[in-house]
Design a protein around this motif. Structure first.
Motif, PDB file in Angstrom:
ATOM      1  N   GLU A  71       0.824  -1.213   0.000  1.00 52.43           N
ATOM      2  CA  GLU A  71       0.000   0.000   0.000  1.00 52.43           C
ATOM      3  C   GLU A  71       0.857   1.262   0.000  1.00 52.43           C
ATOM      4  O   GLU A  71       0.412   2.325  -0.440  1.00 52.43           O
ATOM      5  CB  GLU A  71      -0.918   0.021   1.230  1.00 52.43           C
ATOM      6  CG  GLU A  71      -1.975  -1.067   1.247  1.00 52.43           C
ATOM      7  CD  GLU A  71      -1.470  -2.353   1.886  1.00 52.43           C
ATOM      8  OE1 GLU A  71      -0.235  -2.453   2.117  1.00 52.43           O
ATOM      9  OE2 GLU A  71      -2.289  -3.251   2.150  1.00 52.43           O
ATOM     10  N   TRP A  73       3.109   2.003  -1.891  1.00 53.96           N
ATOM     11  CA  TRP A  73       3.353   2.493  -3.255  1.00 53.96           C
ATOM     12  C   TRP A  73       2.479   3.702  -3.573  1.00 53.96           C
ATOM     13  O   TRP A  73       2.868   4.562  -4.362  1.00 53.96           O
ATOM     14  CB  TRP A  73       3.050   1.404  -4.281  1.00 53.96           C
ATOM     15  CG  TRP A  73       3.870   0.162  -4.157  1.00 53.96           C
ATOM     16  CD1 TRP A  73       4.987  -0.034  -3.391  1.00 53.96           C
ATOM     17  CD2 TRP A  73       3.624  -1.077  -4.822  1.00 53.96           C
ATOM     18  NE1 TRP A  73       5.453  -1.312  -3.536  1.00 53.96           N
ATOM     19  CE2 TRP A  73       4.633  -1.980  -4.412  1.00 53.96           C
ATOM     20  CE3 TRP A  73       2.653  -1.512  -5.717  1.00 53.96           C
ATOM     21  CZ2 TRP A  73       4.696  -3.292  -4.874  1.00 53.96           C
ATOM     22  CZ3 TRP A  73       2.710  -2.811  -6.186  1.00 53.96           C
ATOM     23  CH2 TRP A  73       3.726  -3.696  -5.768  1.00 53.96           C
ATOM     24  N   ASN A  74       1.312   3.758  -2.946  1.00 52.95           N
ATOM     25  CA  ASN A  74       0.368   4.825  -3.269  1.00 52.95           C
ATOM     26  C   ASN A  74       0.745   6.166  -2.651  1.00 52.95           C
ATOM     27  O   ASN A  74      -0.044   7.115  -2.700  1.00 52.95           O
ATOM     28  CB  ASN A  74      -1.047   4.429  -2.842  1.00 52.95           C
ATOM     29  CG  ASN A  74      -1.617   3.347  -3.740  1.00 52.95           C
ATOM     30  OD1 ASN A  74      -1.074   3.070  -4.810  1.00 52.95           O
ATOM     31  ND2 ASN A  74      -2.692   2.715  -3.311  1.00 52.95           N
ATOM     32  N   TRP A  76       2.636   7.782  -4.126  1.00 55.34           N
ATOM     33  CA  TRP A  76       2.728   8.527  -5.385  1.00 55.34           C
ATOM     34  C   TRP A  76       1.381   9.116  -5.803  1.00 55.34           C
ATOM     35  O   TRP A  76       1.292   9.782  -6.835  1.00 55.34           O
ATOM     36  CB  TRP A  76       3.235   7.600  -6.495  1.00 55.34           C
ATOM     37  CG  TRP A  76       4.647   7.166  -6.312  1.00 55.34           C
ATOM     38  CD1 TRP A  76       5.089   5.951  -5.883  1.00 55.34           C
ATOM     39  CD2 TRP A  76       5.820   7.947  -6.535  1.00 55.34           C
ATOM     40  NE1 TRP A  76       6.456   5.917  -5.824  1.00 55.34           N
ATOM     41  CE2 TRP A  76       6.932   7.135  -6.224  1.00 55.34           C
ATOM     42  CE3 TRP A  76       6.042   9.253  -6.965  1.00 55.34           C
ATOM     43  CZ2 TRP A  76       8.243   7.588  -6.334  1.00 55.34           C
ATOM     44  CZ3 TRP A  76       7.344   9.710  -7.073  1.00 55.34           C
ATOM     45  CH2 TRP A  76       8.426   8.883  -6.758  1.00 55.34           C
ATOM     46  N   GLU A  77       0.352   8.871  -4.991  1.00 54.72           N
ATOM     47  CA  GLU A  77      -0.987   9.342  -5.357  1.00 54.72           C
ATOM     48  C   GLU A  77      -1.036  10.860  -5.476  1.00 54.72           C
ATOM     49  O   GLU A  77      -1.871  11.415  -6.197  1.00 54.72           O
ATOM     50  CB  GLU A  77      -2.005   8.866  -4.317  1.00 54.72           C
ATOM     51  CG  GLU A  77      -3.445   8.962  -4.789  1.00 54.72           C
ATOM     52  CD  GLU A  77      -4.397   8.210  -3.877  1.00 54.72           C
ATOM     53  OE1 GLU A  77      -5.593   8.158  -4.209  1.00 54.72           O
ATOM     54  OE2 GLU A  77      -3.945   7.681  -2.842  1.00 54.72           O
ATOM     55  N   LYS A  81      -0.780   8.985  -9.284  1.00 56.01           N
ATOM     56  CA  LYS A  81      -0.427   7.590  -9.532  1.00 56.01           C
ATOM     57  C   LYS A  81      -0.899   6.716  -8.368  1.00 56.01           C
ATOM     58  O   LYS A  81      -0.684   7.061  -7.206  1.00 56.01           O
ATOM     59  CB  LYS A  81       1.092   7.435  -9.691  1.00 56.01           C
ATOM     60  CG  LYS A  81       1.708   8.329 -10.759  1.00 56.01           C
ATOM     61  CD  LYS A  81       1.347   7.882 -12.156  1.00 56.01           C
ATOM     62  CE  LYS A  81       2.079   8.715 -13.201  1.00 56.01           C
ATOM     63  NZ  LYS A  81       1.730   8.305 -14.583  1.00 56.01           N
ATOM     64  N   THR A  82      -1.532   5.594  -8.696  1.00 58.12           N
ATOM     65  CA  THR A  82      -1.931   4.626  -7.667  1.00 58.12           C
ATOM     66  C   THR A  82      -1.459   3.239  -8.102  1.00 58.12           C
ATOM     67  O   THR A  82      -2.256   2.425  -8.594  1.00 58.12           O
ATOM     68  CB  THR A  82      -3.457   4.625  -7.460  1.00 58.12           C
ATOM     69  OG1 THR A  82      -4.097   4.448  -8.741  1.00 58.12           O
ATOM     70  CG2 THR A  82      -3.925   5.915  -6.824  1.00 58.12           C
ATOM     71  N   TYR A  84      -0.606   0.613  -6.408  1.00 55.13           N
ATOM     72  CA  TYR A  84      -1.226  -0.512  -5.696  1.00 55.13           C
ATOM     73  C   TYR A  84      -2.739  -0.380  -5.745  1.00 55.13           C
ATOM     74  O   TYR A  84      -3.303   0.661  -5.403  1.00 55.13           O
ATOM     75  CB  TYR A  84      -0.770  -0.557  -4.236  1.00 55.13           C
ATOM     76  CG  TYR A  84      -1.441  -1.664  -3.447  1.00 55.13           C
ATOM     77  CD1 TYR A  84      -1.023  -2.982  -3.595  1.00 55.13           C
ATOM     78  CD2 TYR A  84      -2.504  -1.386  -2.589  1.00 55.13           C
ATOM     79  CE1 TYR A  84      -1.646  -4.013  -2.894  1.00 55.13           C
ATOM     80  CE2 TYR A  84      -3.129  -2.402  -1.882  1.00 55.13           C
ATOM     81  CZ  TYR A  84      -2.692  -3.714  -2.044  1.00 55.13           C
ATOM     82  OH  TYR A  84      -3.316  -4.730  -1.354  1.00 55.13           O
ATOM     83  N   GLN A  85      -3.389  -1.453  -6.191  1.00 56.47           N
ATOM     84  CA  GLN A  85      -4.846  -1.464  -6.262  1.00 56.47           C
ATOM     85  C   GLN A  85      -5.366  -2.695  -5.523  1.00 56.47           C
ATOM     86  O   GLN A  85      -4.979  -3.825  -5.837  1.00 56.47           O
ATOM     87  CB  GLN A  85      -5.310  -1.474  -7.722  1.00 56.47           C
ATOM     88  CG  GLN A  85      -4.895  -0.219  -8.489  1.00 56.47           C
ATOM     89  CD  GLN A  85      -5.310  -0.240  -9.947  1.00 56.47           C
ATOM     90  OE1 GLN A  85      -6.148  -1.047 -10.346  1.00 56.47           O
ATOM     91  NE2 GLN A  85      -4.729   0.643 -10.748  1.00 56.47           N
ATOM     92  N   ASN A  92      -0.878  -5.867  -9.425  1.00 59.64           N
ATOM     93  CA  ASN A  92       0.117  -5.555  -8.398  1.00 59.64           C
ATOM     94  C   ASN A  92       1.387  -6.373  -8.596  1.00 59.64           C
ATOM     95  O   ASN A  92       2.501  -5.872  -8.413  1.00 59.64           O
ATOM     96  CB  ASN A  92      -0.455  -5.820  -7.003  1.00 59.64           C
ATOM     97  CG  ASN A  92      -1.586  -4.863  -6.655  1.00 59.64           C
ATOM     98  OD1 ASN A  92      -1.626  -3.729  -7.137  1.00 59.64           O
ATOM     99  ND2 ASN A  92      -2.524  -5.318  -5.837  1.00 59.64           N
TER     100      ASN A  92
END
Length: 296
Positions: A71, A73-74, A76-77, A81-82, A84-85, A92
Motif C-alpha cells: 500500500e 506504493w500509493n 505517489w498518489e 499515480k496509484t 497498488y490497487q 500488483n
C-alpha cells in the motif's frame, strides 16, 4: 646549383610535411583523449546514479513486497499515480516485477558496458548479459500490460512514449542477442549501448525532469509541469540518448578530430545536465524512502 636548390626545396617540403603530420597526430591524439575522458565522466556519473537508483528500488519496492506493505506504493498518489490497487493481484504483481526488474537493470546494466568486465570476466559478462536481455524483455512486456491493460484511463502521451520505448527495447534486445550469437562483437557493443539507453529511459526521464526544474529555478525562471518541455521530454528521454550514442559511434569510427571534439563536448554537456538532475532527484528519492510527505 639547380640540384642544390632543388634538394633544399625537397628537404623543406619534407620537413613541412613531417611537421604537418606531427600536428595532425597530436590533434588526433588530443581529440581521442577528450572523447575517452568525456566517456569516462559519463560512465562514472551513470554508474553512481544507477546504483543509488537500485538502492532506492530495493529499499522502497523490494522491502514493501517482503513486508507485505505494498500500500505504501500509493504515496505517489499525490502525483496522480496509484500503483497498488486492492484486489488486483495480477496488476500488483506485474507492477512489483516491473519495478524490481528495473532495479536489476540499474545494477547490472552498466557493468555490461565495462571493457574490463568483458576482458577479465567473460563468463560473468555472458551470463549477466543474457539475464539482462531476459529482464529488459520482461520489463517491456510488463510495461505494455500496465499501460494498455491495467490502466483503465484513456491512453495518454506518456503511455504512447512508454509504448514506443518498449518497442525499441524489444527490437534492440533482438539485435543485441543476434550479434552476440554471431560473435559480431563490434556491432554487438553498439546494440548493447543502444539497449542500455532505451532500457533506462524512465531513469533519464526523471533526471531530465529534475534537471529542468533545478536549472530553470537556478536561472530565476519559473518552471512548471505544464511547460512544453515535459511532453517533448516524454520522447526526448530516449531519443536524445540514442542520438548522442550515434554521434559517439561516428566519432569513434572517424579520423576527423572535429567530430571527436563535438562528440566529447556534447557528451560532457549532457553529463553535467544529468548530474544536475541527480542533485534534485537524489534528495527526492531519499524523501520518498523516509516516509515523509512527498513534494517537489
Amino acid at each position: 646549383m639547380e640540384k642544390t636548390a632543388l634538394g633544399m626545396f625537397e628537404a623543406t617540403k619534407t620537413k613541412d610535411k613531417k611537421q604537418t603530420d606531427s600536428k595532425t597526430r597530436t590533434s588526433s591524439k588530443a581529440a581521442n583523449q577528450g572523447l575517452k575522458y568525456s566517456t569516462a565522466f559519463w560512465f562514472v556519473a551513470v554508474l553512481a546514479g544507477q546504483w543509488f537508483f537500485f538502492y532506492y528500488i530495493i529499499s522502497f519496492y523490494g522491502f514493501s513486497v517482503i513486508n507485505d506493505n505494498m500500500e505504501i506504493w500509493n504515496r505517489w498518489e499525490v502525483f496522480g499515480k496509484t500503483p497498488y490497487q486492492v484486489g488486483d493481484f495480477a496488476g500488483n504483481l506485474a507492477f512489483a516485477a516491473h519495478a524490481i526488474g528495473a532495479g536489476f537493470v540499474a545494477f547490472g546494466g552498466a557493468l555490461q558496458l565495462l571493457p574490463q568486465m568483458r576482458r577479465y570476466f567473460p563468463k560473468f559478462h555472458k551470463a549477466n548479459g543474457y539475464l539482462y536481455l531476459l529482464t529488459v524483455f520482461a520489463l517491456s512486456v510488463s510495461g505494455f500490460y500496465l499501460v494498455w491493460v491495467r490502466d483503465q484511463h484513456p491512453i495518454t502521451l506518456d503511455g504512447i512514449g512508454t509504448s514506443i520505448n518498449g518497442i525499441l527495447i524489444l527490437a534492440f534486445t533482438f539485435f543485441c542477442a543476434r550479434t552476440a550469437i554471431k560473435k559480431d562483437i563490434r556491432n554487438h557493443r553498439k546494440w548493447a549501448v543502444r539497449l542500455f539507453l532505451v532500457s533506462n529511459a524512465q531513469w533519464f526521464l526523471r533526471l531530465g525532469v529534475f534537471s529542468y526544474l533545478v536549472t530553470g529555478t537556478s536561472l530565476g525562471l519559473d518552471p512548471k509541469f505544464g511547460d512544453p518541455f515535459f511532453p517533448m521530454w516524454t520522447f526526448g528521454c530516449f531519443v536524445i540518448p540514442l542520438v548522442m550514442a550515434e554521434l559517439y559511434f561516428l566519432a569513434g569510427d572517424t579520423h576527423r578530430s572535429a567530430v571527436k571534439w563535438i562528440a566529447a563536448g556534447s557528451l560532457s554537456i549532457l553529463t553535467v545536465l544529468m548530474l544536475v538532475g541527480m542533485l534534485g532527484f537524489t534528495p527526492f528519492l531519499i524523501m520518498v524512502m523516509s516516509g515523509g510527505e512527498i513534494s517537489i
